[in-house]
Every structure is written in C-alpha cells, then in structure tokens.
Design an enzyme around this catalytic site. Structure first.
Site, PDB file in Angstrom:
ATOM      1  N   ARG A  62       0.758  -1.216   0.165  1.00 23.61           N
ATOM      2  CA  ARG A  62      -0.045   0.174  -0.001  1.00 23.61           C
ATOM      3  C   ARG A  62       0.947   1.371   0.127  1.00 23.61           C
ATOM      4  O   ARG A  62       0.400   2.498  -0.382  1.00 23.61           O
ATOM      5  CB  ARG A  62      -1.103  -0.039   1.087  1.00 23.61           C
ATOM      6  N   GLU A  99       3.966  -7.158  13.898  1.00 19.51           N
ATOM      7  CA  GLU A  99       3.060  -7.368  14.775  1.00 19.51           C
ATOM      8  C   GLU A  99       2.439  -9.145  14.802  1.00 19.51           C
ATOM      9  O   GLU A  99       2.290  -9.477  16.001  1.00 19.51           O
ATOM     10  CB  GLU A  99       2.162  -6.552  15.222  1.00 19.51           C
TER      11      GLU A  99
END
Length: 173
Positions: A62, A99
């Site tokens: 992105r 994460e």
C-alpha cells in the site's frame, strides 16, 4: 493542518485479518474517494515542502499507492521497497518483525545514491519494524532519510517511539 476526521471515517476495520486476533485497517474506501486520496497526497506533499526530497521510497504494497502518487506530486523519482524475491535486479535486504510475524524487504542496490534525500511512505505504522527496515536499506545505500509519512498509526503498538527518524502520521489511532 487539515481536519482529518473524514479520512478516519473512511477507514474500515476487518476483524481476524490476516490472522485471528488482528484488526486490519482497510484503506481501500479512502482510496476509492478521489477527494480523500487527494487530501492524503496533498498533506504529505506539504510536509515534504522545503526539505529537498529527491526520492520517495514506498513500502510494499500500500505504500506503493501513496508513495508513487506523492513522487508524482513532488516531481521526484519513486523507489519500491518490496518483499523478498519480487525485484528483478541485484538487491540488498533487511529483515524485520511484524506485529504478527517476520518478513524481509529488499531494494535494488542501485536505487539510491548518497545525493538522495528520501521520504519513506507507507499506509500504516504499527510496530515500526517495516519502516525501520526501509530506513536501514536507504542508509546502506548512502542516502538520507529526511522523514517518514504514514496514513495511520497504531499508537498502542509503540512503533513511533521505535522509529529511527522523524515521522508524520495523518491518523493516530
């Protein structure tokens, strides 16, 4: 600074993507709205003003969308930081923790020069691992990272505190 409330409203939360327990911040509704997309690029361009930026590094995937539009707006070159094995020429690489796992990004070994002043762009700052890996790659090529730009920041993950360069986030979450 513009009011970013409309940007925040355009984000969509997707539960359990890409893994159970993760709430993914989907920016595709923001991209579909021309005025909002323009607002993001203009905000980033304003932040770049007067900083002598010569290249925009966009982080896959992105970051490519926002980074290439920003490079166009600034009239400078665009450099992709891609996942391992996706670039066709000689590369340098850096690994990092996410994460929800680990990954590796790469850049072409001739993508930047020591004369380049760079802004690194991505849609989301989470733990800071991906952005710091991109900073490492830029530094290894001798260029200067002036700052990093993100659409969103998941502040509860502490990535901003771990980031090794100044940064701008339009939507602290």
């Amino acid at each position: 600074m513009k009011d970013n409330t409309n940007l925040l409203k355009a984000l969509r939360d997707v539960k359990d993507f890409p893994k159970p327990g993760i709430i993914f911040k989907d920016i595709t509704p923001l991209l579909a709205d021309a005025a909002l997309f323009k607002q993001v690029i203009e905000s980033f361009a304003e932040e770049c003003s007067g900083k002598g930026i010569t290249k925009v590094v966009g982080i896959e995937s992105r970051g490519f969308i926002f980074g290439s539009a920003l490079a166009y707006a600034l009239g400078v070159g665009f450099v992709p930081a891609r996942k391992k094995g996706k670039l066709p020429y000689k590369t340098i690489s850096a690994s990092f923790a996410l994460e929800y796992g680990t990954d590796i990004i790469e850049m072409h070994e001739d993508a930047l020069t020591p004369a380049d002043k760079v802004v690194i762009v991505d849609d989301l700052l989470a733990t800071g691992g991906t952005a710091n890996a991109a900073i490492e790659l830029v530094n290894r090529l001798g260029a200067e990272v002036v700052f990093c730009a993100f659409v969103c920041e998941l502040g509860f993950l502490g990535g901003g505190a771990k980031l090794k360069k100044p940064y701008k986030s339009l939507l602290p979450l």
